[in-house]
Design a protein around this motif. Sequence first.
Motif, PDB file in Angstrom:
ATOM      1  N   ALA A   1      41.142  32.153  38.739  1.00  0.00           N
ATOM      2  CA  ALA A   1      39.452  31.258  39.548  1.00  0.00           C
ATOM      3  C   ALA A   1      39.860  30.289  40.299  1.00  0.00           C
ATOM      4  O   ALA A   1      40.668  29.158  39.627  1.00  0.00           O
ATOM      5  CB  ALA A   1      38.218  30.885  37.942  1.00  0.00           C
TER       6      ALA A   1
ATOM      7  N   MET B   1      33.806  36.964  50.053  1.00  0.00           N
ATOM      8  CA  MET B   1      34.002  37.648  49.063  1.00  0.00           C
ATOM      9  C   MET B   1      34.788  39.014  48.446  1.00  0.00           C
ATOM     10  O   MET B   1      34.794  38.770  46.947  1.00  0.00           O
ATOM     11  CB  MET B   1      31.942  38.210  48.429  1.00  0.00           C
TER      12      MET B   1
ATOM     13  N   VAL C   1      31.790  27.758  42.370  1.00  0.00           N
ATOM     14  CA  VAL C   1      31.116  28.402  43.783  1.00  0.00           C
ATOM     15  C   VAL C   1      30.307  27.347  43.952  1.00  0.00           C
ATOM     16  O   VAL C   1      29.725  26.314  43.045  1.00  0.00           O
ATOM     17  CB  VAL C   1      30.196  29.078  43.317  1.00  0.00           C
TER      18      VAL C   1
ATOM     19  N   ALA D   1      27.754  39.050  44.125  1.00  0.00           N
ATOM     20  CA  ALA D   1      28.988  38.756  43.535  1.00  0.00           C
ATOM     21  C   ALA D   1      28.858  37.138  43.204  1.00  0.00           C
ATOM     22  O   ALA D   1      30.269  36.818  43.031  1.00  0.00           O
ATOM     23  CB  ALA D   1      29.658  38.958  45.679  1.00  0.00           C
TER      24      ALA D   1
ATOM     25  N   ALA E   1      37.711  37.053  47.067  1.00  0.00           N
ATOM     26  CA  ALA E   1      37.776  35.995  46.047  1.00  0.00           C
ATOM     27  C   ALA E   1      37.202  36.502  45.156  1.00  0.00           C
ATOM     28  O   ALA E   1      38.236  36.406  44.113  1.00  0.00           O
ATOM     29  CB  ALA E   1      37.062  35.093  46.441  1.00  0.00           C
ATOM     30  N   SER E   2      36.931  38.067  45.057  1.00  0.00           N
ATOM     31  CA  SER E   2      36.670  38.641  43.933  1.00  0.00           C
ATOM     32  C   SER E   2      37.785  38.865  42.974  1.00  0.00           C
ATOM     33  O   SER E   2      37.937  39.037  41.585  1.00  0.00           O
ATOM     34  CB  SER E   2      35.222  40.097  43.722  1.00  0.00           C
TER      35      SER E   2
ATOM     36  N   TYR F   1      31.466  36.048  40.119  1.00  0.00           N
ATOM     37  CA  TYR F   1      32.309  35.000  40.601  1.00  0.00           C
ATOM     38  C   TYR F   1      32.649  34.246  38.743  1.00  0.00           C
ATOM     39  O   TYR F   1      31.876  33.397  38.993  1.00  0.00           O
ATOM     40  CB  TYR F   1      32.057  34.591  41.969  1.00  0.00           C
ATOM     41  N   THR F   2      34.052  34.710  38.451  1.00  0.00           N
ATOM     42  CA  THR F   2      34.448  33.224  37.617  1.00  0.00           C
ATOM     43  C   THR F   2      35.181  31.964  37.781  1.00  0.00           C
ATOM     44  O   THR F   2      34.508  31.546  36.372  1.00  0.00           O
ATOM     45  CB  THR F   2      35.454  34.130  36.933  1.00  0.00           C
TER      46      THR F   2
END
Length: 67
Positions: A14, A5, A45, A37, A8-9, A41-42
């Motif tokens: 994106a 995470m 998911v 998280a 990914a963040s 996230y933008t």
Amino acid sequence: MKLAMLIASHQTQASILLLDEPDNHLDLEAKQQLVKAINGYTGTVIVVSHDVGFIKYLTIHKTIELG
């Protein structure tokens, strides 16, 4: 999971995260951090989980239920 995470963040572009039972083996505090998280996230998911309690805290725009 925390490392994934974090990585990914901090992506500049994106992308899609596919998380299969991401809350398994996490304590309550870690689950709360994971929810935060994921919600922050933008990108897209996709979460696969049997834990309804975990799922209800996620910001979900579309749900597909099987079974």
